[in-house]
Scaffold this motif. Sequence first.
Motif, short mmCIF file in Angstrom:
data_model
loop_
_atom_site.label_atom_id
_atom_site.label_comp_id
_atom_site.label_asym_id
_atom_site.label_seq_id
_atom_site.Cartn_x
_atom_site.Cartn_y
_atom_site.Cartn_z
N VAL B 200 0.84 -1.20 0.00
CA VAL B 200 0.00 0.00 0.00
C VAL B 200 0.87 1.25 0.00
O VAL B 200 0.67 2.16 -0.80
CB VAL B 200 -0.94 0.02 1.23
N LEU B 201 1.85 1.27 0.89
CA LEU B 201 2.69 2.45 1.04
C LEU B 201 3.37 2.81 -0.27
O LEU B 201 3.41 3.97 -0.69
CB LEU B 201 3.74 2.19 2.13
N HIS B 202 3.89 1.78 -0.95
CA HIS B 202 4.56 2.06 -2.22
C HIS B 202 3.58 2.60 -3.26
O HIS B 202 3.88 3.53 -3.99
CB HIS B 202 5.24 0.79 -2.75
N GLN B 203 2.39 2.02 -3.28
CA GLN B 203 1.42 2.50 -4.27
C GLN B 203 0.99 3.93 -3.99
O GLN B 203 0.75 4.71 -4.90
CB GLN B 203 0.21 1.58 -4.32
N ILE B 204 0.89 4.27 -2.71
CA ILE B 204 0.52 5.65 -2.38
C ILE B 204 1.59 6.60 -2.90
O ILE B 204 1.31 7.67 -3.42
CB ILE B 204 0.38 5.81 -0.84
N ARG B 205 2.85 6.18 -2.78
CA ARG B 205 3.95 7.10 -3.11
C ARG B 205 4.53 6.89 -4.49
O ARG B 205 5.50 7.55 -4.85
CB ARG B 205 5.09 6.89 -2.10
N GLN B 206 3.95 5.99 -5.29
CA GLN B 206 4.68 5.55 -6.48
C GLN B 206 4.99 6.67 -7.47
O GLN B 206 5.93 6.56 -8.24
CB GLN B 206 3.94 4.41 -7.18
N ASN B 207 4.20 7.73 -7.47
CA ASN B 207 4.47 8.79 -8.44
C ASN B 207 5.51 9.78 -7.95
O ASN B 207 5.89 10.69 -8.67
CB ASN B 207 3.18 9.51 -8.79
N VAL B 212 9.81 7.29 -2.95
CA VAL B 212 10.07 5.86 -3.12
C VAL B 212 11.52 5.56 -2.79
O VAL B 212 11.83 4.61 -2.07
CB VAL B 212 9.73 5.42 -4.56
N SER B 213 12.39 6.42 -3.27
CA SER B 213 13.81 6.23 -3.02
C SER B 213 14.10 6.26 -1.52
O SER B 213 14.86 5.45 -0.99
CB SER B 213 14.60 7.31 -3.75
N LYS B 214 13.46 7.22 -0.81
CA LYS B 214 13.64 7.30 0.66
C LYS B 214 13.14 6.05 1.34
O LYS B 214 13.76 5.51 2.24
CB LYS B 214 12.86 8.51 1.19
#
Lengths: 181, 887
Positions: B200-207, B212-214
Amino acid sequence: MELCPSVKNVLLLDSEGNRIAAKYYCDDWPTNSTKEAFEKAVFTKTQKTNARTEAEIAMIENNVVVYKFVQNLHFFVTGGEDENELILATVVQGFSDAVGILLSTCSRGQVDKREALENLDLILMCLDEIVDGGIILETDPNVIAGKIASQSLDAGGPLSEQTISQALATAREHLTRSLLK
Amino acid sequence: MAQPFMKKDDDDEEADYSPFLGIEKGAVLQEARVFNDPQLDPRRCSQVITKLLYLLNQGETFTKTEATEVFFAVTKLFQSRDIGLRRMVYLMIKEISPSADEVIIVTSSLMKDMNSKTDMYRANAIRVLCRITDGTLLTQIERYLKQAIVDKNPVVASAALVSGIHLLQTNPEIVKRWSNEVQEAVQSRAALVQFHALAVLHQIRQNDRLAVSKLVTSLTRGSVRSPLAQCLLIRYTSQVIHESAGNSQTGERPFFDYLESCLRHKAEMVILEAARAITELNGVTSRELTPAITVLQLFLSSSKPVLRFAAVRTLNKVAMTHPMAVTNCNIDMESLISDQNRSIATLAITTLLKTGNESSVDRLMKQITNFMSDIADEFKIVVVEAIRSLCLKFPLKYRSLMNFLSNILREEGGFEYKKAIIDSIVILIRDIPEAKESGLLHLCEFIEDCEFTYLSTQILHFLGIEGPKTSDPSKYIRYIYNRVHLENATVRASAVSTLAKFGAMVESLKPRIFVLLRRCLFDSDDEVRDRATLYLNTLGCDDSEVETSASTNEFLFGSLEVPLANLETSLKNYEPSDESFDINSVPKEIKSQPLAEKKAPGKKPTAGLAAPPSGPATTVDAYERLLSSIAEFSSFGKLFKSSAPVELTEAGTEYAVNVVKHIFDSHVLFQYNCTNTIPEVLLENVAVIVDSSDAEEFSEVASKPLRSLPYDSPGQTFVAFEKPDGVPAVGKFSNMLKFIVKEVDLPTGEAEEDGVEDEYQLEDLEVVAADYMLKVGVSNFRNAWESMGADFERVDEYGLGSRESLTEAMNAVIDLLGMQPCEGTEVVPSNSRSHSCLLSGVYIGNVKVLVRLSFGIDGQRDVAMKLAVRSEDESVSDAIHEIVASG
């Protein structure tokens, strides 16, 4: 881009390739006939192999299919072409083992097609607990079976007492029914 | 009391016994009435639901009314407190997926369950509700979902998180507000909660690349315990590595240490994921590959088939780009040839074929021969293809490889398999001159006993081309003439053509060929007789001394210069008249069908034009007919090319206008397709005022305004320009739509008398070099290139600067030139650092042009290109370079 490991379908077929239970999580097979065609392809390609001790694997229609056979039950899990095979293998292992645990506590205690059909509700709940909309929900067979067993009982009852408590419940129902008449 | 449908303790051991024998939808729907009983029998209700689910699972469908009835009946079951029954109710609701107005009925019951003390109720109610809910309802339950994410029961937390993954597809803005809770869940001790939370977290931040790098940076330091979450993290890491590749030229690859450490993880799925991630790194070095290859090699001898398969599949991919790195595994690989699982064996074989060196070929071929007999056709095809590329790699080994191919050709096999073998032999014959004679003989032997008409005709055609060029053409005649006796009409006809080719090309065989052809005149099939007659007459059987002229050969065996589909439509459109069909009138442009269909309404002829019947015409000939029917433009001569429509307005504006550029030898004609999208107005005297001050070589000669443009009925207006004859002049034109607006009284549809003059600014239009180039493919580029000769070859090199990828750079050049890529060379294999692309086209003045592009990309993503042009005209070759140089 979809990065999350995902499952395209989970199938339980009998030793003639008939569907006992199946769940599709993607639109690759939109109609029942395309689903049946896929199941047939999967079944014919795998039926001669020996997937009893260890799960086996095949590429079918550009999908990775990992499968395991127990008696006359054939378990399949399908994933995309690039999916991690071992993740799919854990899913099929979880599914077949959980079904094994659940069916062996049922009346006849046999892990086979007949027992599976007689306890189809358990199988369907099992599917529901393993994968939700293509996302892996749980793969530990004991946890999966535990979730379902605790529900088909009055909460907390140990597995071995299931038949007794079931009988009691039925008796109670009968009694109330006759009293109300 | 009703009989429970599950018969327990039955002695009947019949294998086919099923509790669902003879089950019928109608009856089960009747049974579902028990849901309405005032006194619910939970067991019986469960059984009925199981039956309903069984029906759905077997592919039965419920009508809308049936589904609604079942749904309403099922909602009654929320009264029961039986846990098992409730669970079946959840399943049933998910399966029916009720419509929005029905969802409201169960919402309150489900919300009650969501706050229940029983964990099972909470987890399942969340999953059901999130499956069936829509955005508005979601805001109401959001509070509970946030709580659930951090619930101490992992099942509840996972249920909420997985629902979050699904909801991100439909209501991302809501799920994004859960970031804090999700972040807390990532730290959970429960393995699967961590996995779901990370997803979930990655999908929230994917853009947000930086975020994502952090995320990856903080998690790779080691707080992830679950193997599944670890796999996920590896995928995110390789994505970050991929995206950052551009700006870290020197030193270590970021996160490589993390990937390498995952190779020592205790879960095999993590090791595999990491190994695969390393092998797929962009421009991976052999030093980076080594540790990954080592763990994969260990997997090769595992007792688990899945693990062996995964390893050999990965190594097979590596072998395509880094064959040397895989050679260490060759011994393990060879033992896999006898693996029970044929997929594994095939992958092992093809990997070995890729990594093998010249000396090991013979040994390998022996092993494969034994192996081929017991695998399915689909695997055999893979092996045949691998052998083909091996043979091209080691041409000296052609003898043993060709023998192998001919041996398997004799064995049993289906069409696809035989076709793969034939294709391979044909390619080897074409590319390895020494292999030609033996290869042709193998093919001859094959057609002696070939059950596939298609393959026989293909081989006969190929024999006709290659056979006459061999040292002793006469030895093939027997095989070919046998076909005339033994085969069906299609094969007989192509055998006749092949014989004629021998006759035409080998003077010494001519008299004997004529004898054979004369015999074919008595064939029972029309086509065979017709072909024999045609060849006998054109090759001059009456006077066998006459040398077959080049033009006759060209007529009989030269390639057709027009695409077959275009020829077909032209022939269909041809109406019998005094004028004979002219093949030169067939358009040579390879058309793009979908475009023609999409634009069909745009070229609907209006009342002002003589309306040709609109049939299944294609863009090209539709344009041609349209233009030739307009007197003003009929003198322009033959249409050379019509461009694809270029939009001059944004989508959704009042007037939609696009333009098609028609190129003639000395004229350019713009066809503006206009659509009026306002029902309340009628446009009259519609014209486009074109300012050509930026296009010096063009001068306006004619225009044809559109008399009226009613609502939603497209019409065309034209503007024609003169340009120097045959010169590919380019330029920029600005356009202004000018018209008289008249209001329309909607109920009656009548326009007012008086109108107002108005203007509408359109976007600019450019005539570019690619407009003078027709996309015309050639079937065999190499032959075409050789026969064009190097007389007018021009070669030069260009730096294309920094580019995103080879594909992007190549497509830019292809678009610039407007040429047709040939032989599938427009596809750049991933990870390759150089690529060659073959283009072909016809330049204005009907000059054939062939182009070879070679690209190379370096670490800084700078692309260099070598451009070699061959054409029939020196000035055209130069012109192509000018296009690229100025583009």
